[in-house]
Design an enzyme around this catalytic site. Sequence first.
Site, PDB file in Angstrom:
ATOM      1  N   TRP A 102       3.002   2.259 -28.259  1.00  0.00           N
ATOM      2  CA  TRP A 102       3.428   1.581 -27.028  1.00  0.00           C
ATOM      3  C   TRP A 102       2.260   0.987 -26.280  1.00  0.00           C
ATOM      4  O   TRP A 102       2.360  -0.100 -25.711  1.00  0.00           O
ATOM      5  CB  TRP A 102       4.265   2.505 -26.133  1.00  0.00           C
ATOM      6  CG  TRP A 102       5.645   2.668 -26.705  1.00  0.00           C
ATOM      7  CD1 TRP A 102       6.209   3.809 -27.193  1.00  0.00           C
ATOM      8  CD2 TRP A 102       6.619   1.626 -26.895  1.00  0.00           C
ATOM      9  NE1 TRP A 102       7.475   3.543 -27.672  1.00  0.00           N
ATOM     10  CE2 TRP A 102       7.747   2.217 -27.493  1.00  0.00           C
ATOM     11  CE3 TRP A 102       6.642   0.255 -26.620  1.00  0.00           C
ATOM     12  CZ2 TRP A 102       8.899   1.484 -27.828  1.00  0.00           C
ATOM     13  CZ3 TRP A 102       7.779  -0.475 -26.950  1.00  0.00           C
ATOM     14  CH2 TRP A 102       8.891   0.144 -27.543  1.00  0.00           C
ATOM     15  N   ASP A 177       2.896   4.316 -18.068  1.00  0.00           N
ATOM     16  CA  ASP A 177       4.224   4.170 -18.663  1.00  0.00           C
ATOM     17  C   ASP A 177       4.720   5.584 -18.961  1.00  0.00           C
ATOM     18  O   ASP A 177       4.206   6.252 -19.865  1.00  0.00           O
ATOM     19  CB  ASP A 177       4.122   3.328 -19.944  1.00  0.00           C
ATOM     20  CG  ASP A 177       5.464   3.187 -20.676  1.00  0.00           C
ATOM     21  OD1 ASP A 177       6.437   3.851 -20.292  1.00  0.00           O
ATOM     22  OD2 ASP A 177       5.503   2.422 -21.663  1.00  0.00           O
ATOM     23  N   LYS A 201      15.647   7.031 -22.009  1.00  0.00           N
ATOM     24  CA  LYS A 201      15.139   8.216 -22.696  1.00  0.00           C
ATOM     25  C   LYS A 201      15.581   9.473 -21.945  1.00  0.00           C
ATOM     26  O   LYS A 201      16.247  10.338 -22.502  1.00  0.00           O
ATOM     27  CB  LYS A 201      13.610   8.203 -22.791  1.00  0.00           C
ATOM     28  CG  LYS A 201      12.928   7.206 -23.752  1.00  0.00           C
ATOM     29  CD  LYS A 201      13.647   5.967 -24.123  1.00  0.00           C
ATOM     30  CE  LYS A 201      13.014   5.039 -25.123  1.00  0.00           C
ATOM     31  NZ  LYS A 201      11.752   4.469 -24.847  1.00  0.00           N
TER      32      LYS A 201
HETATM   33  C1  LIG Z   1      11.178   3.108 -25.238  1.00  0.00           C
HETATM   34  C2  LIG Z   1       9.842   2.821 -24.686  1.00  0.00           C
HETATM   35  C3  LIG Z   1       9.444   1.524 -24.321  1.00  0.00           C
HETATM   36  C4  LIG Z   1      10.339   0.327 -24.517  1.00  0.00           C
HETATM   37  O1  LIG Z   1      11.341   0.284 -23.590  1.00  0.00           O
HETATM   38  P1  LIG Z   1      12.347  -0.960 -23.528  1.00  0.00           P
HETATM   39  O2  LIG Z   1      13.393  -0.461 -22.609  1.00  0.00           O
HETATM   40  O3  LIG Z   1      12.843  -1.227 -24.912  1.00  0.00           O
HETATM   41  O4  LIG Z   1      11.616  -2.114 -22.970  1.00  0.00           O
HETATM   42  C5  LIG Z   1       8.179   1.352 -23.803  1.00  0.00           C
HETATM   43  N1  LIG Z   1       7.351   2.384 -23.612  1.00  0.00           N
HETATM   44  C6  LIG Z   1       7.694   3.636 -23.961  1.00  0.00           C
HETATM   45  C7  LIG Z   1       6.726   4.748 -23.744  1.00  0.00           C
HETATM   46  C8  LIG Z   1       8.940   3.892 -24.501  1.00  0.00           C
HETATM   47  O5  LIG Z   1       9.288   5.147 -24.851  1.00  0.00           O
END
Ligand SMILES: *Cc1c(COP(=O)(O)O)cnc(C)c1O
Length: 365
Positions: A102, A177, A201
């Site tokens: 990511w 993030d 998530k």
């Molecule tokens: C799932 C995830 C993303 C992507 O999220 P989207 O909703 O598809 O944009 C980005 N960063 C992390 C850490 C993730 O787990």
Amino acid sequence: MSRVWNFSPGPAALPEDVLRQAAAEMLDWHGAGMSVMEMSHRGKEFTSIIEQAEADLRELLAIPDNFHVLFMQGGAIAENAIVPLNLLGGKKTADYVVSGSWTVKSFKEAQRYCTPHLAAGALGGPFLAVPPAPTFRFSADPAYVFICSNETIDGVEYAGMPDLAALGRPDVPLVADVSSHILSRPLDWSRLGLAFGGAQKNVGPAGLTLVIVRDDLLDRASPLCPSAFEFKTVAAHRSMYNTPPTYAIYIAGLVFQWLKRQGGVAAIEAANIAKARLLYDYIDASGFYENHVQPEYRSRMNAPFFLKDETLNDSFLTEARAAGLAQLKGHKSVGGMRASLYNAMPIEGVAALVDFMKEFSRRHG
Ligand SMILES: *Cc1c(COP(=O)(O)O)cnc(C)c1O
């Protein structure tokens, strides 16, 4: 009806209580005579829903008053652009710590808006550890430092937020993030300028993105930043500059109330520690499965693992599904298996997975 143990990395399992409540309220929310999906986002009913959701999130994560909670759209991938558009403030560089798939994406997206500096890590895997904070090498004048505190694909998690003040950068905001571990453990706001996460998530349905941003960071946006994605505009309109993802916010609010009933973040963290230990201890002891991440950086939320004999992968997945254990296939970039153990996964589900893994290894070992 029978529900499976759902190990999906996202969109992921939601607490069954939340789904039942949403079902019961589907046609008529609290006597409104309509579904939450059918309400004006500016009406008093929905206003009460979003205000309660924000209050509960603030309570659960002990978010200080000088942080704004924004309910946005676009997901975490959009934030990879929205963050530089809002925070560069005319600077030419931001520092990225790359710890997994990511943050590779985040770094590359930032190249559209600035010259990101790789403060630690590498742009290629395998990713088996978080670069330790003392190894970060900052650029001269970064607009912010960016991390992903739980790398969902690689299964690598920070034990805590790095302390930029202790590293000699007290004035540089830390951006994290937190998509895949928000609400699984406390967040240290004294070390953070901004945390963001897609909801799908640990929070609710896809389509909602949480952004929690310190007040003094709202004045740095590029004139090119779309209004709907400008933190200052979104904050000034209490997440109602444009129509927010109302139903996703409602479900997130139900999840926050469920979390409070579980005893809050401290209680769910204890449960998450126990769940992760159960799985990793078994993997390490099995001789049949393995996880390659350095033990101190193993994610509590996302556990990638491999069968030593990879010719058995397809049978493993087929037999697991037949045993009611779903969505265990690893990410294509890593391979093998991955079990995601978000807040909504009870320890009984993890025990069922471990029992299945034991039985499978007995039959095929
Ligand atoms: C799932 C995830 C993303 C992507 O999220 P989207 O909703 O598809 O944009 C980005 N960063 C992390 C850490 C993730 O787990």
